[in-house]
Design a protein around this motif. Structure first.
Motif, mmCIF file in Angstrom:
data_model
loop_
_atom_site.group_PDB
_atom_site.id
_atom_site.type_symbol
_atom_site.label_atom_id
_atom_site.label_comp_id
_atom_site.label_asym_id
_atom_site.label_seq_id
_atom_site.Cartn_x
_atom_site.Cartn_y
_atom_site.Cartn_z
ATOM 1 N N GLY A 75 0.838 -1.203 0.000
ATOM 2 C CA GLY A 75 0.000 0.000 0.000
ATOM 3 C C GLY A 75 0.863 1.239 0.000
ATOM 4 N N GLU A 76 0.333 2.323 -0.578
ATOM 5 C CA GLU A 76 1.119 3.550 -0.699
ATOM 6 C C GLU A 76 1.584 4.055 0.673
ATOM 7 N N GLU A 77 0.660 4.091 1.635
ATOM 8 C CA GLU A 77 1.032 4.685 2.932
ATOM 9 C C GLU A 77 1.877 3.724 3.768
ATOM 10 N N VAL A 95 -2.741 -1.449 -3.084
ATOM 11 C CA VAL A 95 -3.797 -0.478 -2.760
ATOM 12 C C VAL A 95 -3.282 0.956 -2.730
ATOM 13 N N ASP A 96 -4.016 1.839 -3.380
ATOM 14 C CA ASP A 96 -3.826 3.280 -3.181
ATOM 15 C C ASP A 96 -5.110 3.794 -2.522
ATOM 16 N N PRO A 97 -5.033 4.226 -1.259
ATOM 17 C CA PRO A 97 -6.275 4.625 -0.569
ATOM 18 C C PRO A 97 -6.920 5.836 -1.232
ATOM 19 N N ILE A 98 -6.090 6.808 -1.654
ATOM 20 C CA ILE A 98 -6.627 7.947 -2.412
ATOM 21 C C ILE A 98 -5.671 8.214 -3.569
ATOM 22 N N ASP A 99 -6.094 7.886 -4.768
ATOM 23 C CA ASP A 99 -5.314 8.280 -5.937
ATOM 24 C C ASP A 99 -5.909 9.594 -6.419
ATOM 25 N N GLY A 100 -5.040 10.617 -6.446
ATOM 26 C CA GLY A 100 -5.532 11.963 -6.718
ATOM 27 C C GLY A 100 -5.631 12.741 -5.414
ATOM 28 N N THR A 101 -4.619 12.580 -4.564
ATOM 29 C CA THR A 101 -4.649 13.261 -3.260
ATOM 30 C C THR A 101 -4.671 14.783 -3.430
ATOM 31 N N THR A 102 -3.958 15.278 -4.426
ATOM 32 C CA THR A 102 -3.967 16.738 -4.663
ATOM 33 C C THR A 102 -5.390 17.194 -4.998
ATOM 34 N N THR A 213 -6.151 14.503 -15.472
ATOM 35 C CA THR A 213 -7.185 14.437 -14.426
ATOM 36 C C THR A 213 -6.580 14.587 -13.041
ATOM 37 N N GLY A 214 -5.280 14.300 -12.893
ATOM 38 C CA GLY A 214 -4.678 14.306 -11.561
ATOM 39 C C GLY A 214 -4.775 12.957 -10.863
ATOM 40 N N SER A 215 -5.232 11.942 -11.584
ATOM 41 C CA SER A 215 -5.283 10.592 -11.004
ATOM 42 C C SER A 215 -4.886 9.589 -12.078
ATOM 43 N N ALA A 216 -3.780 8.897 -11.826
ATOM 44 C CA ALA A 216 -3.306 7.900 -12.785
ATOM 45 C C ALA A 216 -4.355 6.805 -12.978
ATOM 46 N N ALA A 217 -4.956 6.377 -11.864
ATOM 47 C CA ALA A 217 -5.950 5.296 -11.946
ATOM 48 C C ALA A 217 -7.133 5.737 -12.806
ATOM 49 N N TRP A 232 -0.045 8.502 -21.197
ATOM 50 C CA TRP A 232 1.386 8.257 -20.957
ATOM 51 C C TRP A 232 1.798 8.928 -19.661
ATOM 52 N N GLU A 233 2.467 8.191 -18.802
ATOM 53 C CA GLU A 233 3.004 8.822 -17.592
ATOM 54 C C GLU A 233 4.278 8.147 -17.125
ATOM 55 N N VAL A 234 5.168 8.993 -16.605
ATOM 56 C CA VAL A 234 6.413 8.532 -16.002
ATOM 57 C C VAL A 234 6.387 8.976 -14.551
ATOM 58 N N TRP A 239 0.902 1.079 -6.988
ATOM 59 C CA TRP A 239 -0.436 1.195 -6.377
ATOM 60 C C TRP A 239 -1.332 2.131 -7.185
ATOM 61 N N ASP A 240 -0.737 3.050 -7.983
ATOM 62 C CA ASP A 240 -1.549 3.934 -8.828
ATOM 63 C C ASP A 240 -2.167 3.164 -10.004
ATOM 64 N N VAL A 241 -1.521 2.064 -10.425
ATOM 65 C CA VAL A 241 -1.898 1.431 -11.694
ATOM 66 C C VAL A 241 -2.341 -0.032 -11.588
HETATM 67 C C1 IPD Z 1 -0.559 10.515 -7.946
HETATM 68 C C2 IPD Z 1 -1.595 10.675 -9.039
HETATM 69 C C3 IPD Z 1 -1.073 11.574 -10.143
HETATM 70 C C4 IPD Z 1 0.230 11.089 -10.700
HETATM 71 C C5 IPD Z 1 1.257 10.894 -9.604
HETATM 72 C C6 IPD Z 1 0.695 9.960 -8.540
HETATM 73 P P1 IPD Z 1 -1.434 10.015 -5.450
HETATM 74 O O1 IPD Z 1 -1.028 9.594 -6.971
HETATM 75 O O2 IPD Z 1 -1.927 9.435 -9.596
HETATM 76 O O3 IPD Z 1 -1.968 11.605 -11.216
HETATM 77 O O4 IPD Z 1 0.721 12.035 -11.621
HETATM 78 O O5 IPD Z 1 2.412 10.325 -10.198
HETATM 79 O O6 IPD Z 1 1.662 9.782 -7.523
HETATM 80 O O7 IPD Z 1 -0.191 10.557 -4.811
HETATM 81 O O8 IPD Z 1 -2.504 11.027 -5.559
HETATM 82 O O9 IPD Z 1 -1.862 8.724 -4.843
#
Ligand code: IPD
Length: 302
Positions: A75-77, A95-102, A213-217, A232-234, A239-241
């Motif tokens: 898990g992320e945390e 698990v990512d509890p919140i993807d898109g925390t920002t 969108t701010g969320s990879a998932a 596309w993302e680097v 846990w995001d994917v």
């Molecule tokens: C982030 C989001 C964002 C991506 C970052 C991730 P988080 O996940 O998925 O879209 O650009 O690389 O870390 O930190 O909100 O779980």
């Protein structure tokens, strides 16, 4: 384990709904002025963690360990608090509890809980739930991908043809690594996605446009829906994917390693931190052609 896949999928869906309710309640109470302020937990100002991320991960982890004590957990945390990632052939919940925390912090409604399960290291079950828009994406290997458990993905039936990168809507993200090297390379790639082709820049795509969108998932789920052609993302993490990779694959999409190696069209290693997803099309050739056009403009970021 394979025979229990439907049970794992059902469990992940109910867990995602409960976790989503915690996330939604936190946003609602902050908007109503009754919630506590966001308490940021990390030093890095572009990689944010809140009390809710931690509480939701604890909730999910506790439920999983009570129901499936023999299963593994990433898990992320849990990782952020120092746990070592061990990836084995055992069933492993990622698990990512919140993807898109920002987004969660700003109230921008692209926020999701992401629950994936690998069996024998293969992403097998994936559930991504956005409780703010009430959209639940789910899939299990061989069983198709669904929105809100009823609408088969992709939404376009049959899928729209994939003609050329110039006809594509492309998703990408700023990500959390804001070093000059990474940001310059990402901006150069976005520049090439948008710019008209010219003699000086034969790989420029003049794509329809670029979205984040701010969320990879959720970007991956938009690829599964067929409303984003390429993502596309680097820099994002397993846990995001992990969950959404199953959803894209079951929708008929491809998820590849997001580097520029054109010979690498194998299913992606979820730990590779670079991802290139192409939505479903009527034939694999056109998906590979779009992937190769993208690879011409993807920079090398190690
Ligand atoms: C982030 C989001 C964002 C991506 C970052 C991730 P988080 O996940 O998925 O879209 O650009 O690389 O870390 O930190 O909100 O779980």
């Amino acid at each position: 384990e394979q025979v229990r896949v439907q049970e794992y999928l059902d469990f992940a869906i109910s867990l995602a709904k409960e976790a989503g309710a915690i996330i939604k309640a936190a946003v609602d109470s902050r908007m109503a002025g009754t919630g506590s302020n966001i308490e940021l937990k990390k030093e890095n100002p572009t990689d944010l963690v809140t009390e809710t991320d931690k509480a939701v991960e604890e909730f999910i982890k506790e439920r999983l360990s009570r129901t499936y004590p023999e299963h593994k957990f990433i898990g992320e945390e849990t990782f952020a608090s120092g746990a070592k990632t061990e990836f084995t052939h055992e069933p492993t919940w990622i698990v990512d509890p919140i993807d898109g925390t920002t987004n969660f912090i700003h109230g921008y409604p692209f926020v999701a809980v992401s629950i994936g399960l690998t069996i024998n290291k293969v992403p097998t079950v994936g559930v991504v739930f956005n409780p703010l828009l009430n959209e639940l994406y789910s899939a299990a290997q061989g069983k198709g991908a669904y929105l809100n458990q009823t609408q088969r993905l992709p939404l376009f039936n049959p899928p729209q043809p994939l003609v050329d990168l110039s006809h594509c809507l492309i998703a990408t993200e700023a990500g959390s690594d804001r070093s000059k090297l990474v940001i310059d390379a990402k901006i150069a790639a976005i520049h090439d996605m948008l710019q008209k082709k010219s003699e000086a820049n034969p790989f420029a795509a003049e794509a329809h446009s670029v979205r984040t969108t701010g969320s990879a998932a959720l970007n991956l789920c938009n690829v599964a829906k067929g409303i984003i052609d390429v993502y596309w993302e680097v820099g994002c993490w397993e846990w995001d994917v992990a969950a959404a990779i199953v959803i894209v694959a079951e929708s008929g999409g491809l998820v590849l390693a997001g580097g520029n190696d054109k010979s690498d069209n194998e299913p992606v290693n979820i730990f590779c931190r670079k991802y290139l997803a192409i939505r479903a099309a009527r034939d694999r050739e056109s998906q590979v052609e779009i992937a190769n056009q993208m690879k011409d403009l993807i920079p090398t970021i190690e």
